[in-house]
Enzyme design. Structure first.
Site, PDB file in Angstrom:
ATOM      1  N   LYS A 284      -2.415  -1.987  -3.291  1.00 31.98           N
ATOM      2  CA  LYS A 284      -3.413  -1.135  -2.548  1.00 31.98           C
ATOM      3  C   LYS A 284      -2.992   0.380  -2.747  1.00 31.98           C
ATOM      4  O   LYS A 284      -2.396   0.808  -1.923  1.00 31.98           O
ATOM      5  CB  LYS A 284      -3.534  -1.517  -1.041  1.00 31.98           C
ATOM      6  CG  LYS A 284      -4.687  -0.640  -0.342  1.00 31.98           C
ATOM      7  CD  LYS A 284      -5.087  -1.436   0.990  1.00 31.98           C
ATOM      8  CE  LYS A 284      -5.846  -0.266   1.625  1.00 31.98           C
ATOM      9  NZ  LYS A 284      -6.635  -0.891   2.805  1.00 31.98           N
TER      10      LYS A 284
ATOM     11  N   GLU B 205       0.692  -1.222  -0.086  1.00 28.93           N
ATOM     12  CA  GLU B 205      -0.125   0.078  -0.051  1.00 28.93           C
ATOM     13  C   GLU B 205       0.845   1.304  -0.054  1.00 28.93           C
ATOM     14  O   GLU B 205       1.246   1.854   0.979  1.00 28.93           O
ATOM     15  CB  GLU B 205      -0.989   0.024   1.263  1.00 28.93           C
ATOM     16  CG  GLU B 205      -1.770   1.365   1.351  1.00 28.93           C
ATOM     17  CD  GLU B 205      -2.676   1.445   2.464  1.00 28.93           C
ATOM     18  OE1 GLU B 205      -2.689   0.428   3.327  1.00 28.93           O
ATOM     19  OE2 GLU B 205      -3.443   2.405   2.464  1.00 28.93           O
TER      20      GLU B 205
END
Ligand code: 13P
Length: 336
Positions: free
Chosen positions: A219, A177
């Protein structure tokens, strides 16, 4: 590392119509969320909120996995099962946030780096023993005057790759992420440029550290105007910019992209995800495009709950409705 299994888990997490609930707020963040509805934050109120989400009957139709926080992975439901077991029992895969949050980056004004690599191998082994099958680490990139710097992007990409390699070694799918924040009044082009640089460097670091792309999920943020920008780009422009940016930077071997909501309102996060999937189905995209929303799934049910036992069923219904709409958007079939 069992790459076949990692790939299988990654694909399960982005199965048709499904995505991830991010319920991995650190104690500090969860305390702010609970205070916003006038509820004191303690171990029991945090447990009660997570239990409400995890035991909502039928959520498994829309939710493939849930990211937990360390405290939650160890907590039990009212019936004595661990909360992670309750998830597994309903066909939802438990995951775990393993980073130790952001800290000021030395010598870089206004930029941060994510910590948590020390001792990570041992923590991953423990989390796997507690039932986690995937992990998450969030790097944070800020847009502002003369930032993000290459220095900040590089150190965060390096840490993300180190975490991802260790996770795969432990047979946990790393959710990688790198979040470019939407805070600020910048336009969508600035977000495009910062996101492109960030993703490029992240995938270079993943490659140089031997991370198998078939066994990760990405992500990222969507490519958006800043939250405080004057004329914020609409959903079609967001979808076009997001897909174009990702085509340039994200290898086709990555099974799925699960967007964070990042402070978009839940409706905005749904409409944008829908537009991205509609564009992907007409223009083609090599990855599944799904969600890993925190606020985008929790904001409305949290208010409906308000900390009261009497509101649990109502809040679960609100959560299921939000999850259903987000699932429609994940298919590109959302109608407002
Ligand atoms: P938001 O969807 O609220 O951005 O949270 C997702 C997340 O996990 C941030 O790390």
């Amino acid at each position: 590392m069992n790459l076949t299994q990692l790939n299988k888990t990654a694909l399960e997490l982005v199965a048709d119509g499904k995505g991830i609930l991010a319920a991995d707020e650190s104690t500090g963040t969860m305390t702010r969320r609970l205070q916003s509805i006038g509820v004191e934050s303690n171990e029991e109120t945090r447990r009660a909120w997570r239990q409400l989400l995890f035991t909502a009957e039928g959520a498994g139709e829309y939710i493939s996995g849930v990211i937990l926080y360390d405290e939650t992975l160890r907590q039990k439901a009212d019936d004595g099962r661990r909360l992670a077991e309750a998830l597994t029992h309903s066909g939802v895969i438990p995951g775990i946030k393993v980073d130790k949050s952001t800290h000021p980056l030395a010598g870089a004004h206004g930029e941060v780096v994510t910590e948590g690599l020390d001792g990570l191998r041992a923590r991953l082994a423990e989390y796997s023993g507690l039932g986690a099958r995937f992990a998450k680490w969030r790097g944070v990139i800020t847009i502002g005057n003369d930032i993000p710097s290459d220095y900040c992007i590089d150190v965060n990409a390096h840490a993300l790759a180190r975490y991802a390699a260790l996770s795969q070694e432990a047979d946990l799918v790393p959710i990688v992420e790198p979040e470019v924040l939407m805070d600020g009044d910048h336009d969508i082009d600035s977000c495009f440029e910062a996101t492109e640089r960030t993703l490029r460097r992240t995938f270079e670091a993943l490659a140089s550290q031997g991370v198998a792309l078939e066994g990760i999920l990405l992500k990222p943020n969507m490519v958006l105007s800043g939250k405080g920008a004057q004329d914020r780009a609409g959903a079609d422009q967001v979808a076009e910019a997001t897909i174009n940016c990702f085509r340039r930077t994200v290898p086709a071997a990555v099974p799925g992209i699960v967007f964070l909501s990042g402070g978009q309102g839940d409706e905005e996060a749904t409409v944008n995800l829908d537009a991205i999937n509609k564009r992907a189905s007409s223009h083609g995209a090599p990855w599944e495009l799904s969600f890993s929303y925190g606020r985008g799934l929790q904001a409305t049910p949290l208010k409906a709950w308000g900390g009261s036992r009497a509101n649990v069923s109502k809040a679960q219904a609100v959560y299921l409705e939000r999850a259903r709409l987000t699932s429609d958007a994940r298919r590109g079939e959302y109608t407002p």
